[in-house]
Motif scaffolding. Structure first.
Motif, short mmCIF file in Angstrom:
data_model
loop_
_atom_site.label_atom_id
_atom_site.label_comp_id
_atom_site.label_asym_id
_atom_site.label_seq_id
_atom_site.Cartn_x
_atom_site.Cartn_y
_atom_site.Cartn_z
N VAL A 60 -57.56 -30.66 6.26
CA VAL A 60 -56.20 -30.20 6.52
C VAL A 60 -55.42 -31.39 7.06
O VAL A 60 -55.87 -32.06 7.98
CB VAL A 60 -56.22 -29.05 7.56
N GLN A 61 -54.28 -31.65 6.47
CA GLN A 61 -53.49 -32.81 6.86
C GLN A 61 -52.23 -32.35 7.60
O GLN A 61 -51.30 -31.85 6.98
CB GLN A 61 -53.11 -33.62 5.63
N PRO A 62 -52.21 -32.51 8.92
CA PRO A 62 -51.03 -32.08 9.69
C PRO A 62 -49.74 -32.71 9.19
O PRO A 62 -48.70 -32.06 9.16
CB PRO A 62 -51.34 -32.55 11.11
N GLU A 63 -49.80 -33.96 8.78
CA GLU A 63 -48.59 -34.64 8.30
C GLU A 63 -48.00 -33.91 7.10
O GLU A 63 -46.79 -33.83 6.94
CB GLU A 63 -48.90 -36.10 7.92
N ARG A 64 -48.86 -33.40 6.24
CA ARG A 64 -48.40 -32.69 5.05
C ARG A 64 -47.73 -31.38 5.44
O ARG A 64 -46.67 -31.03 4.93
CB ARG A 64 -49.59 -32.43 4.12
N VAL A 65 -48.33 -30.65 6.36
CA VAL A 65 -47.76 -29.38 6.81
C VAL A 65 -46.40 -29.63 7.47
O VAL A 65 -45.41 -28.97 7.17
CB VAL A 65 -48.70 -28.67 7.80
N LEU A 66 -46.35 -30.61 8.37
CA LEU A 66 -45.11 -30.91 9.08
C LEU A 66 -44.04 -31.46 8.13
O LEU A 66 -42.86 -31.17 8.29
CB LEU A 66 -45.38 -31.88 10.22
N GLY A 67 -44.47 -32.23 7.16
CA GLY A 67 -43.53 -32.74 6.16
C GLY A 67 -42.90 -31.63 5.34
O GLY A 67 -41.69 -31.62 5.08
N LEU A 68 -43.74 -30.67 4.92
CA LEU A 68 -43.22 -29.52 4.17
C LEU A 68 -42.21 -28.75 5.01
O LEU A 68 -41.14 -28.38 4.53
CB LEU A 68 -44.37 -28.58 3.77
N LEU A 69 -42.55 -28.49 6.26
CA LEU A 69 -41.63 -27.76 7.14
C LEU A 69 -40.33 -28.54 7.34
O LEU A 69 -39.25 -27.97 7.33
CB LEU A 69 -42.28 -27.48 8.48
N GLY A 70 -40.44 -29.84 7.53
CA GLY A 70 -39.25 -30.66 7.71
C GLY A 70 -38.34 -30.61 6.50
O GLY A 70 -37.12 -30.48 6.62
N ASN A 71 -38.93 -30.69 5.30
CA ASN A 71 -38.14 -30.60 4.07
C ASN A 71 -37.47 -29.24 3.96
O ASN A 71 -36.32 -29.13 3.55
CB ASN A 71 -39.02 -30.85 2.85
N MET A 72 -38.22 -28.20 4.32
CA MET A 72 -37.66 -26.85 4.24
C MET A 72 -36.52 -26.67 5.24
O MET A 72 -35.51 -26.06 4.92
CB MET A 72 -38.76 -25.81 4.50
N LEU A 73 -36.69 -27.20 6.43
CA LEU A 73 -35.66 -27.06 7.46
C LEU A 73 -34.38 -27.81 7.08
O LEU A 73 -33.29 -27.43 7.50
CB LEU A 73 -36.18 -27.55 8.81
N SER A 74 -34.51 -28.86 6.30
CA SER A 74 -33.32 -29.63 5.91
C SER A 74 -32.62 -29.03 4.70
O SER A 74 -31.52 -29.45 4.36
CB SER A 74 -33.70 -31.09 5.64
N SER A 75 -33.23 -28.05 4.06
CA SER A 75 -32.64 -27.43 2.88
C SER A 75 -31.50 -26.49 3.28
O SER A 75 -31.58 -25.82 4.30
CB SER A 75 -33.70 -26.63 2.11
N GLU A 76 -30.48 -26.48 2.46
CA GLU A 76 -29.37 -25.56 2.72
C GLU A 76 -29.52 -24.29 1.90
O GLU A 76 -28.74 -23.35 2.07
CB GLU A 76 -28.04 -26.26 2.44
N GLU A 77 -30.51 -24.23 1.02
CA GLU A 77 -30.74 -23.05 0.20
C GLU A 77 -31.62 -22.06 0.95
O GLU A 77 -32.69 -22.43 1.43
CB GLU A 77 -31.42 -23.43 -1.11
N THR A 78 -31.18 -20.83 1.05
CA THR A 78 -31.90 -19.81 1.81
C THR A 78 -33.32 -19.63 1.31
O THR A 78 -34.25 -19.51 2.10
CB THR A 78 -31.15 -18.46 1.72
N ARG A 79 -33.54 -19.66 0.00
CA ARG A 79 -34.89 -19.42 -0.51
C ARG A 79 -35.84 -20.59 -0.26
O ARG A 79 -37.03 -20.47 -0.45
CB ARG A 79 -34.86 -19.04 -1.99
N GLN A 80 -35.32 -21.72 0.18
CA GLN A 80 -36.15 -22.86 0.54
C GLN A 80 -36.40 -22.96 2.04
O GLN A 80 -37.23 -23.72 2.48
CB GLN A 80 -35.51 -24.17 0.06
N ARG A 81 -35.68 -22.20 2.84
CA ARG A 81 -35.81 -22.27 4.29
C ARG A 81 -37.08 -21.56 4.75
O ARG A 81 -37.45 -20.53 4.19
CB ARG A 81 -34.60 -21.62 4.97
N PRO A 82 -37.76 -22.09 5.77
CA PRO A 82 -38.97 -21.43 6.26
C PRO A 82 -38.62 -20.10 6.92
O PRO A 82 -37.55 -19.95 7.49
CB PRO A 82 -39.54 -22.42 7.28
#
Length: 141
Positions: A60-82
């Motif tokens: 399990v790679q924490p960087e990958r999980v955190l990176g995915l969340l960071g990308n999702m949080l920066s999205s302005e599209e509702t369906r991409q938001r965590p």
């Protein structure tokens, strides 16, 4: 549909297949097929795959999980938001993997998203999420 099936599958190749599907979807999106962008359901299913693989050989790679969340949080599209499930799954995955620091970062981002304390920045250790600020000390004590 396929990603959800991988998330529920106990097959030793499920994680590799789920990650490949995620990469293909992301690449198609980058090539102009905008409807192929992985959404919150896709990310949640991928995290479930990782959770199911903890007992296996897949690290399990924490960087990958955190990176995915960071990308999702920066999205302005509702369906991409965590959503709440995304944070719950990420916390469970990181705690099961033994990375308490990464789990604290996820919790801080969740709190921030819900209107509490915490900060999200692109300059953190993991490139997406930074821990909450410590509470102020009461001067009257």
């Amino acid at each position: 549909m396929a990603m959800k099936a991988y998330s529920e599958c106990k097959d030793e190749n499920a994680v590799a297949r789920a990650e490949e599907l995620f990469r293909r979807m992301d690449n198609l999106h980058r090539d102009g097929r905008y409807s192929m962008k992985p959404d919150v359901l896709t990310v949640n299913a991928l995290i479930k795959c990782w959770i199911n693989s903890i007992d296996g050989d897949v690290p399990v790679q924490p960087e990958r999980v955190l990176g995915l969340l960071g990308n999702m949080l920066s999205s302005e599209e509702t369906r991409q938001r965590p959503n709440d499930e995304t944070f719950d799954l990420a916390l469970r995955l990181l705690l099961q993997s033994g990375d308490a620091e990464a789990a604290r970062r996820v919790e801080a981002a969740w709190t921030k998203l819900k209107g509490g304390r915490g900060s999200i920045s692109s300059s953190s250790k993991y490139g997406a999420i930074s821990p909450p600020r410590p509470p102020r000390k009461d001067k009257n004590k």
